[in-house]
Design an enzyme around this catalytic site. Structure first.
Site, PDB file in Angstrom:
ATOM      1  N   ASN A 142       0.858   0.557   6.057  1.00 29.05           N
ATOM      2  CA  ASN A 142       1.320  -0.299   4.959  1.00 29.05           C
ATOM      3  C   ASN A 142       2.054  -1.462   5.601  1.00 29.05           C
ATOM      4  O   ASN A 142       2.999  -1.255   6.369  1.00 29.05           O
ATOM      5  CB  ASN A 142       2.277   0.490   4.050  1.00 29.05           C
ATOM      6  CG  ASN A 142       2.976  -0.406   3.038  1.00 29.05           C
ATOM      7  OD1 ASN A 142       2.394  -1.377   2.567  1.00 29.05           O
ATOM      8  ND2 ASN A 142       4.206  -0.087   2.712  1.00 29.05           N
ATOM      9  N   GLY A 143       1.613  -2.690   5.299  1.00 33.78           N
ATOM     10  CA  GLY A 143       2.269  -3.865   5.881  1.00 33.78           C
ATOM     11  C   GLY A 143       1.237  -4.874   6.320  1.00 33.78           C
ATOM     12  O   GLY A 143       0.071  -4.813   5.903  1.00 33.78           O
ATOM     13  N   LYS A 197       3.403  -2.462  -7.403  1.00 35.96           N
ATOM     14  CA  LYS A 197       4.802  -2.379  -7.798  1.00 35.96           C
ATOM     15  C   LYS A 197       5.745  -2.942  -6.744  1.00 35.96           C
ATOM     16  O   LYS A 197       6.698  -3.640  -7.050  1.00 35.96           O
ATOM     17  CB  LYS A 197       5.190  -0.928  -8.094  1.00 35.96           C
ATOM     18  CG  LYS A 197       6.616  -0.837  -8.611  1.00 35.96           C
ATOM     19  CD  LYS A 197       6.782   0.249  -9.603  1.00 35.96           C
ATOM     20  CE  LYS A 197       8.134   0.186 -10.271  1.00 35.96           C
ATOM     21  NZ  LYS A 197       8.200  -0.801 -11.347  1.00 35.96           N
ATOM     22  N   TRP A 199      -3.677  -1.842  -1.469  1.00 34.03           N
ATOM     23  CA  TRP A 199      -3.646  -3.119  -2.192  1.00 34.03           C
ATOM     24  C   TRP A 199      -4.159  -4.136  -1.187  1.00 34.03           C
ATOM     25  O   TRP A 199      -3.503  -4.438  -0.195  1.00 34.03           O
ATOM     26  CB  TRP A 199      -2.220  -3.445  -2.630  1.00 34.03           C
ATOM     27  CG  TRP A 199      -2.128  -4.617  -3.553  1.00 34.03           C
ATOM     28  CD1 TRP A 199      -2.338  -4.613  -4.904  1.00 34.03           C
ATOM     29  CD2 TRP A 199      -1.777  -5.966  -3.216  1.00 34.03           C
ATOM     30  NE1 TRP A 199      -2.164  -5.867  -5.418  1.00 34.03           N
ATOM     31  CE2 TRP A 199      -1.817  -6.722  -4.397  1.00 34.03           C
ATOM     32  CE3 TRP A 199      -1.456  -6.615  -2.025  1.00 34.03           C
ATOM     33  CZ2 TRP A 199      -1.534  -8.089  -4.445  1.00 34.03           C
ATOM     34  CZ3 TRP A 199      -1.175  -7.970  -2.059  1.00 34.03           C
ATOM     35  CH2 TRP A 199      -1.212  -8.688  -3.262  1.00 34.03           C
ATOM     36  N   GLU A 204      11.596 -12.750 -19.725  1.00 35.20           N
ATOM     37  CA  GLU A 204      11.174 -11.379 -19.414  1.00 35.20           C
ATOM     38  C   GLU A 204      10.139 -10.886 -20.441  1.00 35.20           C
ATOM     39  O   GLU A 204       9.175 -10.210 -20.079  1.00 35.20           O
ATOM     40  CB  GLU A 204      12.393 -10.455 -19.368  1.00 35.20           C
ATOM     41  CG  GLU A 204      12.101  -8.995 -19.129  1.00 35.20           C
ATOM     42  CD  GLU A 204      11.390  -8.694 -17.800  1.00 35.20           C
ATOM     43  OE1 GLU A 204      11.218  -9.610 -16.982  1.00 35.20           O
ATOM     44  OE2 GLU A 204      10.974  -7.541 -17.620  1.00 35.20           O
ATOM     45  N   LYS A 232       6.486  -9.644 -19.265  1.00 30.62           N
ATOM     46  CA  LYS A 232       6.043  -8.279 -19.572  1.00 30.62           C
ATOM     47  C   LYS A 232       4.697  -8.330 -20.285  1.00 30.62           C
ATOM     48  O   LYS A 232       3.794  -7.591 -19.956  1.00 30.62           O
ATOM     49  CB  LYS A 232       7.097  -7.639 -20.478  1.00 30.62           C
ATOM     50  CG  LYS A 232       7.279  -6.183 -20.339  1.00 30.62           C
ATOM     51  CD  LYS A 232       8.154  -5.743 -19.192  1.00 30.62           C
ATOM     52  CE  LYS A 232       7.801  -6.349 -17.881  1.00 30.62           C
ATOM     53  NZ  LYS A 232       8.609  -6.046 -16.776  1.00 30.62           N
ATOM     54  N   GLU A 269       1.709  -9.598 -17.892  1.00 31.33           N
ATOM     55  CA  GLU A 269       1.288  -8.759 -16.769  1.00 31.33           C
ATOM     56  C   GLU A 269       0.504  -7.533 -17.204  1.00 31.33           C
ATOM     57  O   GLU A 269      -0.359  -7.067 -16.474  1.00 31.33           O
ATOM     58  CB  GLU A 269       2.452  -8.387 -15.846  1.00 31.33           C
ATOM     59  CG  GLU A 269       3.431  -7.384 -16.359  1.00 31.33           C
ATOM     60  CD  GLU A 269       4.507  -7.034 -15.322  1.00 31.33           C
ATOM     61  OE1 GLU A 269       4.193  -6.892 -14.146  1.00 31.33           O
ATOM     62  OE2 GLU A 269       5.689  -6.906 -15.719  1.00 31.33           O
ATOM     63  N   CYS A 319       0.862  -1.166   0.000  1.00 33.95           N
ATOM     64  CA  CYS A 319       0.000   0.000   0.000  1.00 33.95           C
ATOM     65  C   CYS A 319       0.908   1.228   0.000  1.00 33.95           C
ATOM     66  O   CYS A 319       2.119   1.103   0.179  1.00 33.95           O
ATOM     67  CB  CYS A 319      -0.867   0.017   1.252  1.00 33.95           C
ATOM     68  SG  CYS A 319      -1.877  -1.463   1.418  1.00 33.95           S
ATOM     69  N   ARG A 358       1.517   1.572  -5.932  1.00 33.81           N
ATOM     70  CA  ARG A 358       1.713   0.603  -4.858  1.00 33.81           C
ATOM     71  C   ARG A 358       0.448  -0.174  -4.522  1.00 33.81           C
ATOM     72  O   ARG A 358       0.473  -1.134  -3.751  1.00 33.81           O
ATOM     73  CB  ARG A 358       2.204   1.316  -3.592  1.00 33.81           C
ATOM     74  CG  ARG A 358       3.495   2.078  -3.788  1.00 33.81           C
ATOM     75  CD  ARG A 358       3.894   2.783  -2.519  1.00 33.81           C
ATOM     76  NE  ARG A 358       4.178   1.828  -1.475  1.00 33.81           N
ATOM     77  CZ  ARG A 358       5.354   1.230  -1.296  1.00 33.81           C
ATOM     78  NH1 ARG A 358       6.354   1.506  -2.114  1.00 33.81           N
ATOM     79  NH2 ARG A 358       5.532   0.375  -0.337  1.00 33.81           N
ATOM     80  N   HIS A 396       9.251 -31.472 -26.491  1.00 34.72           N
ATOM     81  CA  HIS A 396       9.001 -32.360 -25.344  1.00 34.72           C
ATOM     82  C   HIS A 396       7.627 -32.127 -24.729  1.00 34.72           C
ATOM     83  O   HIS A 396       7.390 -32.529 -23.592  1.00 34.72           O
ATOM     84  CB  HIS A 396      10.104 -32.174 -24.290  1.00 34.72           C
ATOM     85  CG  HIS A 396      11.460 -32.560 -24.813  1.00 34.72           C
ATOM     86  ND1 HIS A 396      11.807 -33.856 -25.091  1.00 34.72           N
ATOM     87  CD2 HIS A 396      12.528 -31.798 -25.161  1.00 34.72           C
ATOM     88  CE1 HIS A 396      13.050 -33.886 -25.560  1.00 34.72           C
ATOM     89  NE2 HIS A 396      13.502 -32.644 -25.629  1.00 34.72           N
TER      90      HIS A 396
END
Ligand code: M6R
Length: 606
Positions: free
Chosen positions: A100-101, A601, A74, A477, A481, A484, A2, A27, A500
């Protein structure tokens, strides 16, 4: 996860807090809220959803105050809703808190308070902080905060206000980021520097469990024994503009475009080390018999690229571990192991835990971090900073590129120490890295071509990325990218692995992005390309050895040609094309690129 912000000073706190929340929205963006002290008590506004909803509410029903706290959430405990939004108030509306936490023992604390008749109004773990603070408050907020934090287990960055002491704003952190900004019109707390850059570049970085008491004209710090601590603010060199969109539709596009400069800045500042740390040249690499790189998400992918580079240049085996796995696997590391931690934020909970685990086993730790003064930067034995500047888009681009450059340079330094590189070879490799910014710029000039191709991929249900060796590393990557920000399913595979199992997923017009920068493996990857084309796939070939032998008249094959470079550094060029591709696919779908759904983020929770 957050974002928190607070202000106390001579200006109206409301626009300052809302503006700061805009910079922190990366965030978390499930809900937002603020509380200001307005003479008689707290005025509180909370809204589920994006910050815009809170702004509209405030526009319709303006409020004002000279001290206040704000939060962008968040969700972890409790769904996104107005009730679960912060700030939380105590049962008598005397205390307001943003957090935040995660409070791990919130259930026990809540049960105890509820048994005493205190009614909770949300499902969050955070509300317990406000309730407990109010429960303990007997007229001295400092004494109360000390009592409260001694009861809390978990992680927190807190902004606390008390109605009986309206001239003070209290802040404290443990295992979550918090900065204190100092300006001529007032003082700030925030989760990150960009939230205060408009007002000041003077910032304190409190350590865990140091209490900051902010007043209109002063900031004081105390330890948990209520003894004063002396601290000097640091000067932030990031400009205010660096945290603005600068005319681009999204931060992500702006940050992609900034990469030539970031590569150059990171190359030039590679020797700089984190404050109060031994310089990197004092790290004797010959004393290690094992190298582990651990990180999460894109930073992990940078580690996979770096593994290829370290192994080739230093001739040693390198393990790359997801930090979330490393922390629980009873890793075999000791004082002969160097553990490299890679993190943009320097606050990723899993990476912090991996670092602490490595340290507890006697390993030396070296971090590659972007955010100055962050937990990983502070706690690791050695730290080198990427010079990416503030990165706002949730999907990392320029910070990833800066990580690659620093990791290449570290690999070269260690190879020199191990006497695996002659001075000429070292010079040649460094010259190749130095040339990357200009080459990245050449790729950015192909933006129209990439945009055009991306516009044909909007309807894809699934996109596969393939490559071999270091091309496979960067395919990881490219795939991350894309998924997401575009919400299109995507996977990365080593080219040789297709047969395979994965090749059974290829259908008519499935898109396969093939990466090809390893000349010695060109025929191999091209044979994979032919295998998927003959099963109906269309292929986008990205690389510096793509054209020869490729039948470009084949409608199934499209090519984005990259400039030549040493194979080892080619991921720095491939990734620019891959980022642009992902960006334009998402842009064509009209998605909220800078704030993809469900993500944040800085992942400060497990
Ligand atoms: O701040 P960090 O570099 O430690 O973050 C690690 C990951 O959370 C991050 O790279 C994430 O995967 C990004 N959203 C990728 O774009």
């Amino acid at each position: 996860m957050c974002g928190i912000i607070g202000y106390i000073g001579s200006e109206n706190a409301v626009p300052i807090i809302v503006d700061g929340l805009k910079k922190l929205e990366y965030r978390g963006y499930d809900s937002a809220g603020l509380a200001v002290y307005s003479g008689g008590g707290f005025e509180v506004v909370k809204r589920k959803g994006r910050l815009q909803a809170l702004e509209s509410e405030i526009e319709q029903n303006p409020i004002k105050g000279f001290a206040g706290i704000g939060h962008t959430r968040w969700a972890t405990h409790g769904e996104p809703s107005n009730e679960n939004s912060h700030p939380h108030l105590g049962h008598q509306n005397k205390i307001a808190v943003v957090h935040n936490g995660i409070i791990e023992n919130y259930k026990q604390l809540r049960e105890k308070l509820e048994a005493g008749g205190i009614k909770f109004t949300s499902e969050t773990d955070s509300e317990v902080i406000a309730q407990l603070t109010e429960y303990y408050y007997k007229g001295d907020i400092m004494e109360t905060v000390i009592k409260v934090v001694n009861r809390l287990e978990g992680s927190y960055a807190l902004g606390i206000m008390c109605i009986d002491e309206p001239d003070a704003l209290i802040a404290i952190k443990k295992d979550n980021p918090l900065i204190i900004g100092v300006s001529d019109h007032g003082q700030f707390i925030a989760s990150d520097v960009p939230a205060v850059l408009k007002h000041t570049n003077q910032v304190h970085y409190p350590n865990d469990k140091e209490i900051a008491v902010l007043r209109k004209g002063s900031v004081q710090f105390f330890n948990l024994d209520n003894e004063p601590i002396q601290k000097t603010p640091e000067t932030i060199t990031w400009s205010f503009d660096s945290a603005e969109k600068g005319g681009y539709p999204h931060f992500m596009l702006k940050e992609i475009m900034e990469q030539p400069k970031v590569l150059q800045d990171t190359f030039q500042s590679a020797a700089n080390t984190g404050d109060n740390k031994p310089i990197i040249d004092s790290l004797d690499f010959t004393r290690f018999n094992k190298l582990v790189i651990t990180a999460c998400g894109s930073a992990y992918n940078a580690g996979v690229v770096a593994k290829n580079v370290f192994e080739r240049l230093c001739g040693i085996t390198v393990e790359v571990e997801l930090a979330s796995e490393f922390r629980y696997k009873d890793a075999v590391v000791d004082d002969k192991t160097l553990v490299i931690l890679v993190s943009q934020s320097g606050e990723t909970a899993d990476t912090i835990a991996a670092m602490r685990e490595a340290k507890s086993k006697g390993a030396a730790t070296l971090s590659v971090v972007n955010v100055i003064g962050s937990t990983i930067a502070k706690e690791s034995d050695f730290c080198v900073y990427t010079a990416a500047g503030p990165e706002i888009a949730v999907a990392t681009t320029k910070a990833f590129s800066a990580q690659l450059v620093l990791l290449y340079i570290l690999a070269i330094r260690f190879a020199v120490q191990l006497k695996k590189l002659s001075p000429e070879a070292e010079r040649e490799l460094l010259a190749q890295i130095k040339a990357l910014p200009e080459k990245a710029n050449d790729i950015l000039k192909q933006v129209d071509l990439i945009q055009q191709y991306a516009s044909t991929c909007v309807g894809c249900k699934s996109i596969f990325f393939i490559g071999r060796n270091i091309d496979y590393a960067i395919a990881l990557e490219g795939s991350l990218k894309l998924k997401e920000i575009s919400y299109i399913h995507s996977e990365a595979y080593a080219g040789g692995e297709l047969k395979h199992g994965t090749i059974s997923l290829i259908e008519e017009n499935t898109l396969v992005v093939a990466i090809s920068n390893c000349k010695r493996l060109y025929d191999k990857i091209m044979s994979n390309v032919e295998q998927v084309i003959s099963r109906g796939a269309k292929v986008l070939l990205i690389g510096n050895c793509p054209a020869a032998g490729a039948n470009e008249t084949d409608k199934k094959l499209s090519v984005i040609e990259l400039p030549e470079t040493n194979e080892l550094f080619s991921p720095s060029l491939s990734v620019v094309a891959l980022q642009l591709f992902a960006y334009f696919v998402a842009a064509n779908k009209g998605l909220d690129i800078d704030k993809p759904r469900n993500l944040a983020k800085s992942v400060t929770v497990e």
